[in-house]
Scaffold this active site. Sequence first.
Site, mmCIF file in Angstrom:
data_model
loop_
_atom_site.group_PDB
_atom_site.id
_atom_site.type_symbol
_atom_site.label_atom_id
_atom_site.label_comp_id
_atom_site.label_asym_id
_atom_site.label_seq_id
_atom_site.Cartn_x
_atom_site.Cartn_y
_atom_site.Cartn_z
ATOM 1 C CD GLU A 1 3.025 3.590 -4.170
ATOM 2 O OE1 GLU A 1 2.644 2.788 -5.039
ATOM 3 O OE2 GLU A 1 2.286 4.014 -3.273
ATOM 4 C CG PHE B 1 0.348 -5.364 1.334
ATOM 5 C CD1 PHE B 1 1.067 -5.071 2.495
ATOM 6 C CD2 PHE B 1 0.752 -4.762 0.150
ATOM 7 C CE1 PHE B 1 2.174 -4.215 2.467
ATOM 8 C CE2 PHE B 1 1.848 -3.914 0.110
ATOM 9 C CZ PHE B 1 2.555 -3.641 1.281
ATOM 10 C CB CYS C 1 -1.662 5.082 0.156
ATOM 11 S SG CYS C 1 -2.968 5.609 1.261
ATOM 12 C CD GLU D 1 -3.142 -11.525 -3.501
ATOM 13 O OE1 GLU D 1 -4.195 -10.882 -3.317
ATOM 14 O OE2 GLU D 1 -2.256 -11.168 -4.310
ATOM 15 N NE ARG D 2 0.797 -8.677 -1.438
ATOM 16 C CZ ARG D 2 1.568 -7.717 -1.905
ATOM 17 N NH1 ARG D 2 2.843 -7.698 -1.602
ATOM 18 N NH2 ARG D 2 1.078 -6.767 -2.663
ATOM 19 C CE LYS E 1 -8.451 -9.840 -4.563
ATOM 20 N NZ LYS E 1 -7.385 -10.326 -3.671
HETATM 21 P P1 NAD Z 1 -1.955 -4.436 -5.438
HETATM 22 O O1 NAD Z 1 -2.431 -3.576 -6.554
HETATM 23 O O2 NAD Z 1 -0.850 -5.365 -5.710
HETATM 24 O O3 NAD Z 1 -3.184 -5.321 -4.890
HETATM 25 C C1 NAD Z 1 -4.402 -4.742 -4.547
HETATM 26 C C2 NAD Z 1 -5.505 -5.743 -4.815
HETATM 27 O O4 NAD Z 1 -5.616 -5.952 -6.235
HETATM 28 C C3 NAD Z 1 -5.251 -7.097 -4.201
HETATM 29 O O5 NAD Z 1 -6.458 -7.583 -3.654
HETATM 30 C C4 NAD Z 1 -4.751 -7.942 -5.337
HETATM 31 O O6 NAD Z 1 -5.115 -9.299 -5.218
HETATM 32 C C5 NAD Z 1 -5.422 -7.329 -6.543
HETATM 33 N N1 NAD Z 1 -4.584 -7.367 -7.749
HETATM 34 C C6 NAD Z 1 -3.244 -7.177 -7.826
HETATM 35 N N2 NAD Z 1 -2.825 -7.221 -9.096
HETATM 36 C C7 NAD Z 1 -3.903 -7.431 -9.847
HETATM 37 C C8 NAD Z 1 -4.131 -7.547 -11.241
HETATM 38 N N3 NAD Z 1 -3.123 -7.454 -12.123
HETATM 39 N N4 NAD Z 1 -5.379 -7.753 -11.673
HETATM 40 C C9 NAD Z 1 -6.396 -7.839 -10.814
HETATM 41 N N5 NAD Z 1 -6.250 -7.734 -9.477
HETATM 42 C C10 NAD Z 1 -5.036 -7.529 -8.995
HETATM 43 O O7 NAD Z 1 -1.621 -3.454 -4.231
HETATM 44 P P2 NAD Z 1 -0.917 -3.844 -2.857
HETATM 45 O O8 NAD Z 1 0.518 -4.129 -3.132
HETATM 46 O O9 NAD Z 1 -1.724 -4.841 -2.141
HETATM 47 O O10 NAD Z 1 -1.052 -2.463 -2.056
HETATM 48 C C11 NAD Z 1 -0.087 -1.431 -2.147
HETATM 49 C C12 NAD Z 1 -0.543 -0.374 -3.116
HETATM 50 O O11 NAD Z 1 -1.801 0.135 -2.711
HETATM 51 C C13 NAD Z 1 0.393 0.825 -3.133
HETATM 52 O O12 NAD Z 1 0.558 1.239 -4.464
HETATM 53 C C14 NAD Z 1 -0.357 1.881 -2.330
HETATM 54 O O13 NAD Z 1 -0.058 3.210 -2.658
HETATM 55 C C15 NAD Z 1 -1.765 1.555 -2.701
HETATM 56 N N6 NAD Z 1 -2.696 2.073 -1.714
HETATM 57 C C16 NAD Z 1 -3.362 3.205 -2.032
HETATM 58 C C17 NAD Z 1 -4.219 3.759 -1.123
HETATM 59 C C18 NAD Z 1 -4.933 5.023 -1.460
HETATM 60 O O14 NAD Z 1 -5.872 5.360 -0.756
HETATM 61 N N7 NAD Z 1 -4.548 5.724 -2.507
HETATM 62 C C19 NAD Z 1 -4.402 3.171 0.136
HETATM 63 C C20 NAD Z 1 -3.709 1.992 0.426
HETATM 64 C C21 NAD Z 1 -2.854 1.452 -0.511
#
Ligand code: NAD
Length: 544
Positions: free
Chosen positions: A425, A191, A323, A218-219, A215
């Site tokens: 985090e 997101f 991140c 969804e937010r 994909k």
């Molecule tokens: P999230 O893991 O909740 O969601 C990411 C994606 O995975 C979404 O599209 C979501 O629908 C899907 N998803 C979530 N839970 C799932 C599950 N159990 N099974 C399958 N799919 C699932 O992450 P977020 O809250 O959207 O983003 C924030 C996180 O992303 C933070 O931890 C941040 O550090 C990380 N991030 C990392 C980087 C990097 O380059 N390291 C960059 C941006 C964000």
Amino acid sequence: MLSRVVRNKAAIRAFQINIMRFKTTIALSSTTSSYPTTHVKDQPYDTPSFVNNEFIKSESSEWFDIHDPATNNVVSRVPQSTPQELEEAIASAHNAFPSWRDTSVIKRQGIAFKFVQLLKENMDRIASVIVLEQGKTFVDAQGDVTRGLQVAEAACNITNDLKGETLEVSTDMETKMIREPLGVVGSICPFNFPAMVPLWSLPLILVTGNTAVIKPSERVPGAAMIICELAAKAGVPPGVLNVVHGKHDTVNKLIEDPRIKALTFVGGDKAGKYIYEKGTSLGKRVQANLGAKNHLVVLPDANKQQFVNAINGAAFGAAGQRCMAISVLVTVGKTREWIDDIVKDAKQLVTGSGFDPKSDLGPLINPSSLTKAESIIEDSIKAGAKIVLDGRGYRPKDSQFANGNFLAPTILTGVKPGMRAYDEEIFAPVLSVINVDTIDEAIEIINTNKYGNGTSLFTNNGGSAQYFTKRIDVGQVGINVPIPVPLPMFSFTGSRGSFLGDLNFYGKAGITFLTKPKTITSLWKSNLVDEEILKPSTSMPVQQ
Ligand code: NAD
């Protein structure tokens, strides 16, 4: 001839899928010249999927509300794409692959140039949708688009980056090594960067001759939808780029479908580990960027004001939802006395609506992120941390933001490993401060942390900088640079617990991830001797 038959079959299959059900196509809610600039939204917009270059209204019975984080009003909805819609999107990408793979690289490059131009023209439109759905400030949202745009610009260099290697390995015998696309690539996005992260992989997926099923989170799906519209306008043919929506069911389909050859993921640890492990066990290539805990170390010889500006920007910008945000400050020696200066400047930062040009940071993405951050702060105080700047309970003056997810900059001192503020985090504008006496102690703390995304050292001593960079085990290191994300001629190099896979996003590694090598060895004798043809060789060929 054979490839033409295969292509025709693919076209017939795509046509059959299309006539299987009647589809309602719709337009996006914004255009290049008309997009939201305030928080008011009368009618929540139903986000469509994108298949065969059409925005298609979902027939799903399951929809998720998208809330404006500044007001918590519902501004749009996103469907859990139905199994049939997921099938259509993957089939569309699969069927489009053979002819896109065979499209000349120069033509793909031309489309990439046009795509770049359209992204620039639509920068403010994409940024405004990001403000509405994600909450960050408009200027920061423009930065979100710009960092993705830079990847698209670098992708225009594909005619150089994809050059193969050739050598005449023996007399008249030549070996050439080329890199070919993989097929359909699935992309799962988080997101916090609604434009940048889809653009971390999409431009390279396209120019390398792969096709995509994306994909978005969804937010925050709005930015990705505009990006699709622009890709189609730039000349990306139908089927090459597709977007589906939803949560676990969608992700599981992308992981399990054998037509999808590789997965790119950016997001949290839990989803990333699951997708990486399941995807690789099914033989797919997976690159997964996960969570982070980024430390900034300050030495007593650093330029104090430069450091104070940098730490406040890096800790509180985007409400800490980057991140690469700095969430831990490690003060070395007497720099622990600089906390008052940091607090004084952090108090000047304005927390408010992303559409208000006076705001320095916006709200958190949703109420549960706010509750989580507040409970981490509270537990850490109970465990012995001291709160020297408390942003809890903050509300902008305007009453329309009374329900927003606001947390103003917050600073905790005396934080130690073992406290929630250090171990988790937080992903919020919360800076934890740790005091140490030496640079070696700082390095030890950082190298012991499970994450390895980014770190930064502020110093005026080149020797200390060398010492630090050689001993630190983190992917992205900044010297007097608080958020050292490399531009896309390099790769995003997060490591250890922040990355799963072998090849990082974009840059040379990104292209290697999205292509597979093939060698072709040819013999065209310039001086053919008849007798040689009559004598077959049964030994292992050893060319000379
Ligand atoms: P999230 O893991 O909740 O969601 C990411 C994606 O995975 C979404 O599209 C979501 O629908 C899907 N998803 C979530 N839970 C799932 C599950 N159990 N099974 C399958 N799919 C699932 O992450 P977020 O809250 O959207 O983003 C924030 C996180 O992303 C933070 O931890 C941040 O550090 C990380 N991030 C990392 C980087 C990097 O380059 N390291 C960059 C941006 C964000």
